[in-house]
Design a protein around this motif. Sequence first.
Motif, PDB file in Angstrom:
ATOM      1  N   GLY A  97      12.747  -3.794  43.453  1.00 38.58           N
ATOM      2  CA  GLY A  97      14.044  -3.133  43.804  1.00 38.58           C
ATOM      3  C   GLY A  97      15.145  -4.179  43.895  1.00 38.58           C
ATOM      4  O   GLY A  97      16.075  -3.727  44.465  1.00 38.58           O
ATOM      5  N   ASP A 152      14.852  -2.960  33.718  1.00 42.72           N
ATOM      6  CA  ASP A 152      14.422  -1.440  34.226  1.00 42.72           C
ATOM      7  C   ASP A 152      14.424  -1.635  35.744  1.00 42.72           C
ATOM      8  O   ASP A 152      13.443  -2.162  36.325  1.00 42.72           O
ATOM      9  CB  ASP A 152      13.241  -1.014  33.904  1.00 42.72           C
ATOM     10  CG  ASP A 152      12.587   0.538  34.510  1.00 42.72           C
ATOM     11  OD1 ASP A 152      13.448   0.832  35.051  1.00 42.72           O
ATOM     12  OD2 ASP A 152      11.509   0.886  33.917  1.00 42.72           O
ATOM     13  N   SER A 153      15.449  -1.175  36.382  1.00 38.97           N
ATOM     14  CA  SER A 153      15.510  -1.523  37.958  1.00 38.97           C
ATOM     15  C   SER A 153      14.433  -0.813  38.958  1.00 38.97           C
ATOM     16  O   SER A 153      14.055  -1.335  40.066  1.00 38.97           O
ATOM     17  CB  SER A 153      16.708  -0.766  38.532  1.00 38.97           C
ATOM     18  OG  SER A 153      16.777   0.495  38.409  1.00 38.97           O
ATOM     19  N   THR A 154      13.527   0.118  38.034  1.00 37.71           N
ATOM     20  CA  THR A 154      12.436   0.688  38.755  1.00 37.71           C
ATOM     21  C   THR A 154      11.210   0.057  38.573  1.00 37.71           C
ATOM     22  O   THR A 154       9.939   0.654  39.220  1.00 37.71           O
ATOM     23  CB  THR A 154      12.467   2.326  38.472  1.00 37.71           C
ATOM     24  OG1 THR A 154      12.083   2.228  36.882  1.00 37.71           O
ATOM     25  CG2 THR A 154      13.713   2.979  38.561  1.00 37.71           C
TER      26      THR A 154
END
Length: 332
Positions: free
Chosen positions: A54, A46-48
């Motif tokens: 980030g 999950d990039s978030t």
Amino acid sequence: MPKYGEVHAVPEAMPFQRGFHARRGHLLDRHVRDMAWLLDSPDLLDSTAPPWQGRIASLTPYLGPAVDHWLQQLDRDPSALHELIAKHAFNRLGRYSELLLAFFLHHLGILHAHGLQVRAGKNETLGEFDFLLWDHDRQSDGAPGLVHWEFATKYYLLEQGDAAARFETLVGPNLADTLGAKMRKIFERQLALSQHPAAQALLPQPVIAAQALIKGWLFYCVQDQDRSPIPGLSADHCKGFWRPLAELDEIEHDSFLILPRLHWLAPARELLDACVDREKLGHSLQEHFAQDSLPVMIALMERDGAYAVEIERGFIVPDDWTRRAGQFVRSD
């Protein structure tokens, strides 16, 4: 690197295969289908999520109708892709995946380098840049920014012995690593390569961002399929099951395909004759485990005209794998 959260759960299986066949069922060439999986599949991470700060890359910004059209054209004439693959003798899935990604990035016109080694003198290798890309949306002194991507295609099974599911309990089928160890290596070592003077001497300009692009599948035992996601994982990542050989008869299906390692990317599509029934599958697995302790990936197949397509996949592990996986996790 920040510690990962711990929960008492993992995600419910979702049928990525059916969506893939609906979107990409017209693609017939296996290598093009693998390319399509690489582009279509959800990112593993999950990039978030806060742990990644980030630094997770994604192919999503590069996709769209033009790429769909390109895949169709490539499927009609895959000769250029086949020639590239033929030039590289490899038996590692990671290298095959890198080659597919390099082919795509070259098509986009943003690839500066792939597999660029960094050496300190003649005999010491400091590391290797998986990919160096030009990012036209991030400028550096009026020119496209140079971005470093570390890329991995990984397959991990959730070891069920610990009460808490976490990155350290997602183990490789060969019990050689964990997802936690892999991410520490990427974030603490590999993404820092551009900061070394020997690396900077090879670059046309400074790297403005270093990110990880992680694809793959995670596999869960039946008891774990109703658990909640592990923090840091993409909620819709590609999922499968794992079972000991002794539980083979509990799989309610009658058509199977054994997937060799280089066939682990896209959901399978094969002629009906390639499939085997439960009895033949059992014999093949018993013969394999009599000589080799490495788990075997199988696909559950469903008829689609003259072909059979994968509807689910999973690892069959030797009956002592669970014990050995527990020892590995708790000794790591």
